[in-house]
Design a protein around this motif. Structure first.
Motif, PDB file in Angstrom:
ATOM      1  N   VAL A  31       0.854  -1.179   0.000  1.00 15.95           N
ATOM      2  CA  VAL A  31       0.000   0.000   0.000  1.00 15.95           C
ATOM      3  C   VAL A  31       0.894   1.234   0.000  1.00 15.95           C
ATOM      4  O   VAL A  31       2.049   1.183   0.390  1.00 15.95           O
ATOM      5  N   ARG A  32       0.329   2.340  -0.457  1.00 14.60           N
ATOM      6  CA  ARG A  32       1.057   3.612  -0.474  1.00 14.60           C
ATOM      7  C   ARG A  32       0.367   4.562   0.508  1.00 14.60           C
ATOM      8  O   ARG A  32      -0.841   4.720   0.497  1.00 14.60           O
ATOM      9  N   TYR A  33       1.179   5.178   1.354  1.00  9.98           N
ATOM     10  CA  TYR A  33       0.649   6.161   2.298  1.00  9.98           C
ATOM     11  C   TYR A  33       0.488   7.486   1.563  1.00  9.98           C
ATOM     12  O   TYR A  33       1.456   8.014   1.008  1.00  9.98           O
ATOM     13  N   ILE A  34      -0.719   8.032   1.537  1.00 13.23           N
ATOM     14  CA  ILE A  34      -0.980   9.273   0.815  1.00 13.23           C
ATOM     15  C   ILE A  34      -1.412  10.394   1.752  1.00 13.23           C
ATOM     16  O   ILE A  34      -1.951  11.399   1.323  1.00 13.23           O
TER      17      ILE A  34
ATOM     18  N   GLN B  12      -9.436   3.034   4.318  1.00  9.99           N
ATOM     19  CA  GLN B  12      -9.089   4.415   4.679  1.00  9.99           C
ATOM     20  C   GLN B  12      -8.564   5.130   3.429  1.00  9.99           C
ATOM     21  O   GLN B  12      -7.385   5.453   3.329  1.00  9.99           O
ATOM     22  N   PRO B  13      -9.442   5.389   2.440  1.00  8.91           N
ATOM     23  CA  PRO B  13      -8.978   5.889   1.144  1.00  8.91           C
ATOM     24  C   PRO B  13      -8.347   7.287   1.177  1.00  8.91           C
ATOM     25  O   PRO B  13      -7.638   7.650   0.245  1.00  8.91           O
TER      26      PRO B  13
ATOM     27  N   ALA C 211      -3.985   1.309  -2.804  1.00 11.58           N
ATOM     28  CA  ALA C 211      -3.418   0.018  -3.200  1.00 11.58           C
ATOM     29  C   ALA C 211      -2.178   0.228  -4.059  1.00 11.58           C
ATOM     30  O   ALA C 211      -2.148   1.110  -4.908  1.00 11.58           O
ATOM     31  N   ALA C 212      -1.176  -0.595  -3.830  1.00 14.51           N
ATOM     32  CA  ALA C 212       0.038  -0.554  -4.642  1.00 14.51           C
ATOM     33  C   ALA C 212       0.467  -1.957  -5.048  1.00 14.51           C
ATOM     34  O   ALA C 212       1.421  -2.121  -5.791  1.00 14.51           O
TER      35      ALA C 212
END
Length: 81
Positions: free
Chosen positions: A4-7, A41-42, A47-48
């Protein structure tokens, strides 16, 4: 392991990942069985990389996906005597 990528806007400490500090736009590996917990938690995670085939999340609906009525238990009203 899934990715996952933290944004989020700033660094965050994730207890589940050993109190690791995650920076914005950082890719992290998370346990397959916790993948959906991040994707729900969009505003914070995206997703990565999908969980491995056969993981516990396979077959579950993704965020925003329609769920057939047969999967959702019906709530019944029951009067107490």
């Amino acid at each position: 392991m899934a990715r996952v990528r933290y944004i989020g806007a700033g660094p965050v400490t994730v207890p589940e990942l050993g109190n690791r500090t995650i920076q914005p736009d950082e890719l992290v590996e998370v346990p397959d069985d916790r993948y959906e917990g991040y994707l729900c938690q969009p505003a914070t995670w995206e997703a990565a990389g999908e969980p491995a085939q056969g993981s516990a999340t396979r077959g579950l609906p993704t965020v925003g996906e329609a769920v057939p009525d047969t999967v959702i238990p019906k709530k019944t009203s029951r009067k107490e005597a």
